[in-house]
Design an enzyme around this catalytic site. Sequence first.
Site, PDB file in Angstrom:
ATOM      1  N   GLY A  64      51.192 -71.760  85.756  1.00  0.00           N
ATOM      2  CA  GLY A  64      52.248 -70.804  84.965  1.00  0.00           C
ATOM      3  C   GLY A  64      52.039 -71.076  83.705  1.00  0.00           C
ATOM      4  O   GLY A  64      52.007 -72.008  83.351  1.00  0.00           O
TER       5      GLY A  64
ATOM      6  N   ASP B 198      71.135 -66.986  79.591  1.00  0.00           N
ATOM      7  CA  ASP B 198      70.649 -66.006  79.993  1.00  0.00           C
ATOM      8  C   ASP B 198      70.160 -65.957  81.311  1.00  0.00           C
ATOM      9  O   ASP B 198      68.897 -66.490  82.329  1.00  0.00           O
ATOM     10  CB  ASP B 198      68.384 -67.054  79.268  1.00  0.00           C
ATOM     11  CG  ASP B 198      67.610 -65.202  79.734  1.00  0.00           C
ATOM     12  OD1 ASP B 198      67.859 -64.299  79.572  1.00  0.00           O
ATOM     13  OD2 ASP B 198      66.441 -66.177  79.513  1.00  0.00           O
TER      14      ASP B 198
END
EC number: 2.7.11.23
Lengths: 305, 322
Positions: A12, A127
Amino acid sequence: MRESYSKENKVGEGTYAVVYLGTRQSDSKKIAIKEIKTSEFKDGLDMSAIREVKYLQELEHPNVIRLMDIFMAYNNLNLVLEFLPSDLEVVIKDKSVLFTQADIKSWLLMTLRGVHHCHRNFVLHRDLKPNNLLISPEGIIKVADFGLARAVPNPREILTSNVVTRWYRAPELLFGAKHYTYAVDVWSVGVIFAEMLLRVPYLPGKDDVDQMEVTFRALGTPTEKDWPSVSMFPSYNKLQIYPPPSRDELRNRFIAVSSSALNLMCGMLEMNPGNRWSTVQCLESAYFKELPSPSNPADINISSS
Amino acid sequence: MSAQFEMQLYLSRPYLTRQQILCAQKNTIHDRRSYNRKKLLIIKFLTDLTLQLNLPRKTLETAIYYYQRYHLFNLFETELCYTVATSCLVLGCKQAETFKKANEICTLSLRLRKMSNINSEVLDAFKKRIFQIELRILESCGFDYRVNNYVHIDDYIFKFGKTYALDVNICHTAWIIAYDVLKLDLLLTVPQHIIALATLKVACKLLEKPENLCSQYEMGNTDRDLINEAYFSIINFYINAFDLCDLKDNLPSYIPPISIERFMVLKANSGPEEGLTELTESDVGSDRFLEEQRQYSVRERRYVLSTDIMRDEVEALKISGR
């Protein structure tokens, strides 16, 4: 000295890091290596990388991702993290995966334990979203991505309200509050809880203005009565006033959940951050004491049927 | 495709004794007088920067910790020290969550040094250097973010002051002394809450107020040694370098005039000088962590915080016979 990790394929790439899959040589355990891109930022080493290291060094808990190591290689900073192959967003979205109320209870319990550990160590995550709740091969949920985290501020410290991914943003942040507390994380967990039950995002605003509209239409516009001084926020006067949903309406929205599950969700999605439940209140709620018991994480099948 | 690395392993040691600091500096500071003179100028420079950028004391303190820490393992070069200091402030802002754009800090840094022609080319070259040093600073700290994270001297002066119901004048005086402390190596030796206690103790003595901070603050023997180390370092600074202190020029009206003699009396009344126990010279000298300069040519350098990991690595090496 020979190193104990091997770096393998790239899995990723984010704004400030590239993630590789790797192996710890001593026990052949899979690990993730996050290579921080140090040279590409106009302000040097990215704040997210600093925060990630800073807070993960302080936190050690089964429901928080583990920072195993830090090393410099070829003048790049590398973080060695435990490898967690899935996340809650993938599981919620994959409609071929069937899960039960007990599974949801187990995931929520693990999430709250992880968040509680952050809070009792004076760390705000800022978050929380399904995408940042990673799942280990043993089914354990781990709170990850501390790139926006920060220490609990002093009473007069000014903070940015531009935190938390929009759909999971608490009302005080939507109003642009310059000071907030642990309650912003609890709100996010409340929204995630609803999303697990519905299997679609609960408050999907299209933009920041729409987010207020969506949030207050679903949960009622806060008033001076239940949140004193809320009308002092500059954007408050432009709001459409919606009544809070009745208990019956909530029951229709979340069919087949118990009364204590609804109580817990309402506690987490309390508009007034001062009245919003703390992680301790959430963990001690009747929902976790009643049947069904939370599933054993290892027994939850999250692979597509 | 798989790759294996050749590695160096470092255990974080955020605090060192005076002897250990001297041992490390032996490799990096060849002209101590020049280093000390520049350090005072750098503190003034960083203070001006933080004032103009409206940054709090904790950011200044963090930057000065980084500056001193950097020079334990990296060569002190007079022509580079302002660049290092600016890099320390850029990083200090991030660590203390008082973020400022690197552009803003770098431009002001160049301006304060009376650099002419600050165009984008000059600024970019300066920033590039700043960011290279940033990683070196973090390496010299072993990527150990536990220091300068939650605990800062001025915060703790007020927290202790409030907890122990100390007079506001005592806290104010301690706060001024704490600025002088930044000129010492004390940040490298003891944690900031200990420095806060030591400054409060000195302030109490100066104001002739009774103090029993050591017994109020629940501590073990280690803490007592640390506080003594900090307390005597501060007193010795005022005795040995009184002219350099800021306290004498910023004395609040409620403190009677001070002089070196006043601190000599304080020291005489404080009993035997105690502090951290130093290792023998040969033990310090054989410490590879301090003796060897950092090898940035080794491409992979690993940093750990726990002695357990270090022990595991040694065991693994023994088993594999490497």
